[in-house]
Design an enzyme around this catalytic site. Structure first.
Site, PDB file in Angstrom:
ATOM      1  CD  GLU A 267      -2.889  -0.961   2.401  1.00  0.00           C
ATOM      2  OE1 GLU A 267      -2.804   0.163   3.370  1.00  0.00           O
ATOM      3  OE2 GLU A 267      -3.511  -1.782   3.101  1.00  0.00           O
ATOM      4  CD  GLU A 317     -12.256   1.219   0.449  1.00  0.00           C
ATOM      5  OE1 GLU A 317     -12.867   0.202   1.120  1.00  0.00           O
ATOM      6  OE2 GLU A 317     -11.135   1.554   0.575  1.00  0.00           O
ATOM      7  CE  LYS A 320     -10.595   2.386   4.675  1.00  0.00           C
ATOM      8  NZ  LYS A 320      -9.049   2.628   4.218  1.00  0.00           N
ATOM      9  CD  GLU A 328      -7.808   5.343   7.065  1.00  0.00           C
ATOM     10  OE1 GLU A 328      -8.193   4.379   6.076  1.00  0.00           O
ATOM     11  OE2 GLU A 328      -6.515   5.671   6.941  1.00  0.00           O
TER      12      GLU A 328
END
Length: 497
Positions: A267, A317, A320, A328
């Site tokens: 990541e 997203e 999250k 995030e």
């Protein structure tokens, strides 16, 4: 003869352009997370991956609707196992065998190109307080045994995605790097296990988090453009945090007898919202710098060959957890609906292209009613209610929608809730303070927009993938392009003859 030569050159040029069109950036993958209240259809996402040349994808868990869409796609998969599964998997090899049968063997046999199983996700974070310390290695061992029993030990490798905090340097220079003292012996055991099984070590590196955690962190050191204050380590000057961080791991491996251990960056990326340093300008600067290094084949001072890299992430997203921070929910290089956030140059005149076939809810928005008072005592509670059940992180300090006037702020929150609830009847009823409008509201900020949510029931249905058979087993996803190339090469041979 001159005519033939001209035709010959033309065909060569055509083949060259064709290969550029279908090529991907070697060593570049992407993380596909699905924590969204209205996720894109997986078939649309797979098409998005292929259209943008991503031939490697990392998944955080085995979700059938995602894995089915990856059948015969030509995309290599790193399949994740959530941390909550570590204890059951560590309890006995039979549990691991059942997991592998259900989630690996079943999909490999149906054309999903699973290359890695990622056992856990950053299980040794200090915030977990040793919750997964005793189960990670046994789970890894059992999954490896299960893969071997399933006949997949050579085809599918195990790994453990780890946060960069598993190693450290007391002096801050890479050559002093070693594994964290409290997990040193465990890390050596894991690395040895991976090495013995021909598997890579996976590490997650986030220069953004260095900047987020320390307001005095030099901003330019987080990027790849150089710095006025490099970290000097002997004869090496480190001009960016990625190189310094990565080489700290390389030194740690070397000191413990694993100098040739393969490393994958599982990541790495930069968010676009939710913090003052999380914005489109910084995200583009960082990811373009990363991408350019990969295209140029540039490694680090300690390792000249670049590792395989999985960008985090593909799509925003909005469901999250925001415990680490509001950012995030905003790591995607694409917006929630697959539209492009910012331009990235992949070389050869290739840039990001948006998702195709996305369908939306009706063009209507929920806003503060014209007659509603900004001082109404019920307004604050209404906004809080809306933001409890919808994603309002863009309204936070330093974010893209921070600083809106009171009316626009309320309207933005109301609309977020309205869209999250699928524009259902009654979803725009905030104590008689709201109203539905067909006219697109505006915020006055370029990166702060009133969205319309995806209609998850109206996605364009992708065609079923071709059936795989023994007779047609040699066909690849690029079979059509390959046949064109073969035909053109045949013509060239004829002309030359």
């Amino acid at each position: 003869m001159e005519s033939r030569n001209s035709s010959f050159l033309y065909v060569l040029f055509f083949i060259f352009m064709l290969n550029i069109k279908i090529s991907s950036v070697q060593g570049l993958g992407v993380n596909w997370g699905t924590r969204a209240i209205h996720p894109l259809s997986p078939n649309i996402v797979v098409k998005l991956l292929k259209d943008n040349g991503f031939n490697k994808v990392k998944l955080f868990e085995a979700e059938p609707w995602v894995l089915d869409a990856l059948r015969n796609s030509g995309i290599q998969v790193m399949l994740g196992i959530p941390n909550d599964f570590l204890a059951p998997l560590a309890s006995g090899v039979s549990v691991a065998e059942n997991w592998v049968t259900k989630n690996v063997s079943a999909y490999v046999s149906r054309g999903v190109d699973i290359r890695y199983v990622a056992v856990g996700n950053e299980p040794f974070l200090k915030t977990y307080k040793n919750m997964f310390t005793n189960t990670t290695l046994p789970a890894l061992d059992n999954i490896q045994a299960a893969l071997i029993k399933a006949g997949l030990g050579r085809q599918v490798k195990v790994t453990v995605p780890l946060n960069a905090d598993v190693y450290e340097s007391a002096s801050g220079v890479p050559s002093e790097g070693n594994f964290r003292s409290d997990i040193h012996d465990l890390m050596i055991s894991i690395v040895k296990f991976l090495s013995d099984n021909g598997a890579p070590l996976t590490i997650n590196i986030y220069p953004f988090l260095s900047l987020y955690a320390d307001p005095h962190f030099p901003v330019d050191f987080a990027f790849f453009a150089g710095t006025n204050a490099p970290v000097v380590d002997g004869s090496v000057s480190y001009t960016n945090v990625f190189d310094a961080n990565y080489d700290t791991l390389v030194w740690a491996l070397e000191k413990n007898g694993f100098s040739s251990m393969p490393i994958i960056v599982g990541e790495i990326g930069w968010p676009t919202d939710g913090d003052i340093n999380a914005n489109i300008q910084y995200a583009r600067k960082f990811n373009q710098g990363l991408l350019s290094r990969i295209i140029q084949g540039q490694g680090t001072p300690k390792r000249k060959t670049p590792p395989d890299v999985y960008v985090f992430g593909l799509i925003d997203e909005d469901a999250k957890s925001i415990d680490p921070g509001n950012f995030e929910r905003h790591w995607g290089i694409f917006n929630y609906d697959g539209t492009v956030k910012y331009r990235l140059d992949f070389g050869s005149n290739r840039t990001l292209v948006p998702a195709k076939g996305v369908r939306y809810l009706e063009r209507q928005w929920c806003v503060l009613a014209p007659g509603a008072s900004e001082t109404d005592p019920k307004l604050v509670d209404s906004i809080n209610y809306a933001c409890t059940f919808a994603d309002c992180t863009s309204l936070g300090y330093g974010s893209s929608c921070n600083g809106l006037d009171a009316r626009t702020n309320a309207s933005y929150a109301f609309n977020k809730y309205f869209q999250a609830m699928n524009q259902q009847k009654g979803a725009c009823n905030f104590n008689n303070l709201s109203v539905i409008t067909k006219i697109l509201p505006t915020t006055g900020k370029a990166n702060c927009k009133f969205e319309i949510m995806i209609d998850v029931g109206k996605h364009e249905k992708a065609r079923s993938p071709p059936k795989y058979s023994a007779a047609a087993g040699w066909l690849s996803p690029n079979f059509g392009c390959s046949m064109v190339v073969v035909l053109l090469l045949s013509l060239i041979i004829g002309w030359v003859a």
